[in-house]
Scaffold this motif. Structure first.
Motif, PDB file in Angstrom:
ATOM      1  N   GLU A  40     -17.675  -2.893  28.919  1.00 41.81           N
ATOM      2  CA  GLU A  40     -17.070  -1.567  28.810  1.00 41.81           C
ATOM      3  C   GLU A  40     -15.723  -1.652  28.090  1.00 41.81           C
ATOM      4  O   GLU A  40     -15.442  -0.850  27.192  1.00 41.81           O
ATOM      5  CB  GLU A  40     -16.851  -0.951  30.201  1.00 41.81           C
ATOM      6  CG  GLU A  40     -18.102  -0.447  30.864  1.00 41.81           C
ATOM      7  CD  GLU A  40     -17.837   0.283  32.172  1.00 41.81           C
ATOM      8  OE1 GLU A  40     -18.816   0.750  32.749  1.00 41.81           O
ATOM      9  OE2 GLU A  40     -16.669   0.373  32.624  1.00 41.81           O
ATOM     10  N   GLU A  41     -14.914  -2.610  28.471  1.00 41.29           N
ATOM     11  CA  GLU A  41     -13.579  -2.734  27.894  1.00 41.29           C
ATOM     12  C   GLU A  41     -13.627  -3.102  26.415  1.00 41.29           C
ATOM     13  O   GLU A  41     -12.739  -2.713  25.649  1.00 41.29           O
ATOM     14  CB  GLU A  41     -12.754  -3.718  28.716  1.00 41.29           C
ATOM     15  CG  GLU A  41     -12.459  -3.156  30.106  1.00 41.29           C
ATOM     16  CD  GLU A  41     -11.785  -4.127  31.054  1.00 41.29           C
ATOM     17  OE1 GLU A  41     -11.336  -5.207  30.601  1.00 41.29           O
ATOM     18  OE2 GLU A  41     -11.697  -3.811  32.263  1.00 41.29           O
ATOM     19  N   GLU A  57      -8.276   6.627  27.475  1.00 42.96           N
ATOM     20  CA  GLU A  57      -8.023   6.395  28.894  1.00 42.96           C
ATOM     21  C   GLU A  57      -8.309   4.947  29.296  1.00 42.96           C
ATOM     22  O   GLU A  57      -8.536   4.650  30.474  1.00 42.96           O
ATOM     23  CB  GLU A  57      -8.849   7.371  29.734  1.00 42.96           C
ATOM     24  CG  GLU A  57      -8.448   8.815  29.508  1.00 42.96           C
ATOM     25  CD  GLU A  57      -9.255   9.797  30.327  1.00 42.96           C
ATOM     26  OE1 GLU A  57      -9.578   9.490  31.496  1.00 42.96           O
ATOM     27  OE2 GLU A  57      -9.552  10.882  29.803  1.00 42.96           O
ATOM     28  N   GLU A  65      -6.009   3.108  32.208  1.00 34.94           N
ATOM     29  CA  GLU A  65      -6.296   3.526  33.581  1.00 34.94           C
ATOM     30  C   GLU A  65      -7.651   2.989  34.042  1.00 34.94           C
ATOM     31  O   GLU A  65      -7.803   2.552  35.185  1.00 34.94           O
ATOM     32  CB  GLU A  65      -6.291   5.058  33.697  1.00 34.94           C
ATOM     33  CG  GLU A  65      -4.942   5.696  33.420  1.00 34.94           C
ATOM     34  CD  GLU A  65      -4.704   5.988  31.931  1.00 34.94           C
ATOM     35  OE1 GLU A  65      -5.557   5.633  31.076  1.00 34.94           O
ATOM     36  OE2 GLU A  65      -3.651   6.555  31.619  1.00 34.94           O
ATOM     37  N   HIS A  66      -8.609   3.014  33.137  1.00 33.82           N
ATOM     38  CA  HIS A  66      -9.956   2.544  33.453  1.00 33.82           C
ATOM     39  C   HIS A  66      -9.932   1.040  33.748  1.00 33.82           C
ATOM     40  O   HIS A  66     -10.522   0.578  34.729  1.00 33.82           O
ATOM     41  CB  HIS A  66     -10.887   2.859  32.285  1.00 33.82           C
ATOM     42  CG  HIS A  66     -12.328   2.882  32.653  1.00 33.82           C
ATOM     43  ND1 HIS A  66     -13.134   3.937  32.392  1.00 33.82           N
ATOM     44  CD2 HIS A  66     -13.116   1.963  33.257  1.00 33.82           C
ATOM     45  CE1 HIS A  66     -14.361   3.682  32.821  1.00 33.82           C
ATOM     46  NE2 HIS A  66     -14.367   2.480  33.348  1.00 33.82           N
ATOM     47  N   LYS A  67      -9.219   0.307  32.918  1.00 39.53           N
ATOM     48  CA  LYS A  67      -9.095  -1.145  33.126  1.00 39.53           C
ATOM     49  C   LYS A  67      -8.404  -1.442  34.461  1.00 39.53           C
ATOM     50  O   LYS A  67      -8.760  -2.415  35.133  1.00 39.53           O
ATOM     51  CB  LYS A  67      -8.324  -1.785  31.976  1.00 39.53           C
ATOM     52  CG  LYS A  67      -9.111  -1.839  30.679  1.00 39.53           C
ATOM     53  CD  LYS A  67      -8.256  -2.443  29.568  1.00 39.53           C
ATOM     54  CE  LYS A  67      -8.996  -2.506  28.264  1.00 39.53           C
ATOM     55  NZ  LYS A  67      -8.178  -3.127  27.190  1.00 39.53           N
ATOM     56  N   GLU A 119      -8.681   0.281  37.175  1.00 36.41           N
ATOM     57  CA  GLU A 119      -9.697   0.440  38.220  1.00 36.41           C
ATOM     58  C   GLU A 119     -10.590  -0.802  38.299  1.00 36.41           C
ATOM     59  O   GLU A 119     -10.932  -1.250  39.388  1.00 36.41           O
ATOM     60  CB  GLU A 119     -10.548   1.686  37.965  1.00 36.41           C
ATOM     61  CG  GLU A 119      -9.811   2.974  38.237  1.00 36.41           C
ATOM     62  CD  GLU A 119     -10.719   4.189  38.159  1.00 36.41           C
ATOM     63  OE1 GLU A 119     -11.932   4.076  38.424  1.00 36.41           O
ATOM     64  OE2 GLU A 119     -10.192   5.276  37.831  1.00 36.41           O
ATOM     65  N   HIS A 120     -10.968  -1.324  37.142  1.00 41.78           N
ATOM     66  CA  HIS A 120     -11.777  -2.545  37.125  1.00 41.78           C
ATOM     67  C   HIS A 120     -11.029  -3.698  37.782  1.00 41.78           C
ATOM     68  O   HIS A 120     -11.596  -4.433  38.594  1.00 41.78           O
ATOM     69  CB  HIS A 120     -12.117  -2.940  35.686  1.00 41.78           C
ATOM     70  CG  HIS A 120     -13.086  -2.034  35.009  1.00 41.78           C
ATOM     71  ND1 HIS A 120     -13.308  -2.104  33.648  1.00 41.78           N
ATOM     72  CD2 HIS A 120     -13.899  -1.051  35.488  1.00 41.78           C
ATOM     73  CE1 HIS A 120     -14.224  -1.201  33.320  1.00 41.78           C
ATOM     74  NE2 HIS A 120     -14.590  -0.546  34.411  1.00 41.78           N
ATOM     75  N   HIS A 164     -16.738   5.314  40.974  1.00 39.01           N
ATOM     76  CA  HIS A 164     -16.308   4.853  39.652  1.00 39.01           C
ATOM     77  C   HIS A 164     -17.295   5.308  38.578  1.00 39.01           C
ATOM     78  O   HIS A 164     -16.885   5.831  37.540  1.00 39.01           O
ATOM     79  CB  HIS A 164     -16.160   3.324  39.645  1.00 39.01           C
ATOM     80  CG  HIS A 164     -15.665   2.798  38.346  1.00 39.01           C
ATOM     81  ND1 HIS A 164     -14.351   2.899  37.955  1.00 39.01           N
ATOM     82  CD2 HIS A 164     -16.314   2.178  37.329  1.00 39.01           C
ATOM     83  CE1 HIS A 164     -14.207   2.362  36.751  1.00 39.01           C
ATOM     84  NE2 HIS A 164     -15.387   1.918  36.351  1.00 39.01           N
ATOM     85  N   THR A 222     -15.012   8.058  36.799  1.00 43.97           N
ATOM     86  CA  THR A 222     -14.340   7.440  35.666  1.00 43.97           C
ATOM     87  C   THR A 222     -15.294   7.105  34.519  1.00 43.97           C
ATOM     88  O   THR A 222     -14.997   7.387  33.358  1.00 43.97           O
ATOM     89  CB  THR A 222     -13.612   6.159  36.137  1.00 43.97           C
ATOM     90  OG1 THR A 222     -12.802   6.489  37.253  1.00 43.97           O
ATOM     91  CG2 THR A 222     -12.739   5.589  35.045  1.00 43.97           C
ATOM     92  N   ASP A 223     -16.441   6.491  34.827  1.00 43.61           N
ATOM     93  CA  ASP A 223     -17.359   6.090  33.761  1.00 43.61           C
ATOM     94  C   ASP A 223     -17.997   7.282  33.061  1.00 43.61           C
ATOM     95  O   ASP A 223     -18.244   7.237  31.855  1.00 43.61           O
ATOM     96  CB  ASP A 223     -18.462   5.165  34.292  1.00 43.61           C
ATOM     97  CG  ASP A 223     -17.972   3.735  34.514  1.00 43.61           C
ATOM     98  OD1 ASP A 223     -16.826   3.421  34.150  1.00 43.61           O
ATOM     99  OD2 ASP A 223     -18.752   2.935  35.050  1.00 43.61           O
ATOM    100  N   LYS A 273     -16.683   9.889  32.200  1.00 45.71           N
ATOM    101  CA  LYS A 273     -15.753  10.413  31.197  1.00 45.71           C
ATOM    102  C   LYS A 273     -15.916   9.731  29.846  1.00 45.71           C
ATOM    103  O   LYS A 273     -15.676  10.344  28.811  1.00 45.71           O
ATOM    104  CB  LYS A 273     -14.313  10.249  31.672  1.00 45.71           C
ATOM    105  CG  LYS A 273     -13.945  11.103  32.851  1.00 45.71           C
ATOM    106  CD  LYS A 273     -12.505  10.827  33.242  1.00 45.71           C
ATOM    107  CE  LYS A 273     -12.120  11.551  34.505  1.00 45.71           C
ATOM    108  NZ  LYS A 273     -10.750  11.206  34.931  1.00 45.71           N
TER     109      LYS A 273
END
Length: 135
Positions: free
Chosen positions: A62-63, A73, A76-78, A80-81, A117, A121-122, A124
């Protein structure tokens, strides 16, 4: 009975990501089943480790999309991971040292975090990736 049941509401409309999410759901369910059936700690440890490694690989995928496509975003997403990875790593360490057992509370954390998540988040980033040709 599975702890988490996959359905279309989980889909982010990116085939590879959806398949990886399905595998994470399966791994959590397998761990839950092993806990309920009283599997030995060695087997539980193997399943926890397998899930931890797979989650890290999935997050890296994903990253990679975020970094190469400029997802706004991403930071912020990273975060959460990283939070999830740190929580699982700490639990895995304590479990392997015999300081903590696999409990319903731990399983609830894993399943709730994953569901929230993916569905939050995902979801989005799916349209963002789709707009850039990733499906």
């Amino acid at each position: 009975m599975p702890l988490v049941e996959w359905d279309s509401s989980f889909s982010v409309n990116v085939e590879l990501i959806d398949e990886q999410h399905k595998m994470l759901v399966k791994m959590i369910n397998d761990l839950y089943d092993a806990m309920l059936s009283g599997k030995e700690n060695e087997e539980l440890s193997r399943l926890i480790n397998q899930m931890s490694i797979y989650a890290a690989m999935h997050f890296a995928r994903e990253e990679h999309y975020f970094d190469t496509l400029g997802y706004p975003e991403a930071a912020e997403h990273k975060d959460e991971h990283l939070y999830f990875e740190n929580q699982v790593s700490q639990f895995e360490k304590e479990f392997n040292e015999g300081k903590r057992g696999l409990t319903n509370e731990i399983m609830q954390f894993l399943s709730s975090w994953l569901v929230n998540h993916i569905k939050g988040t995902d979801k989005k980033f799916g349209p963002f990736l789709n707009e850039r040709g990733v499906s």
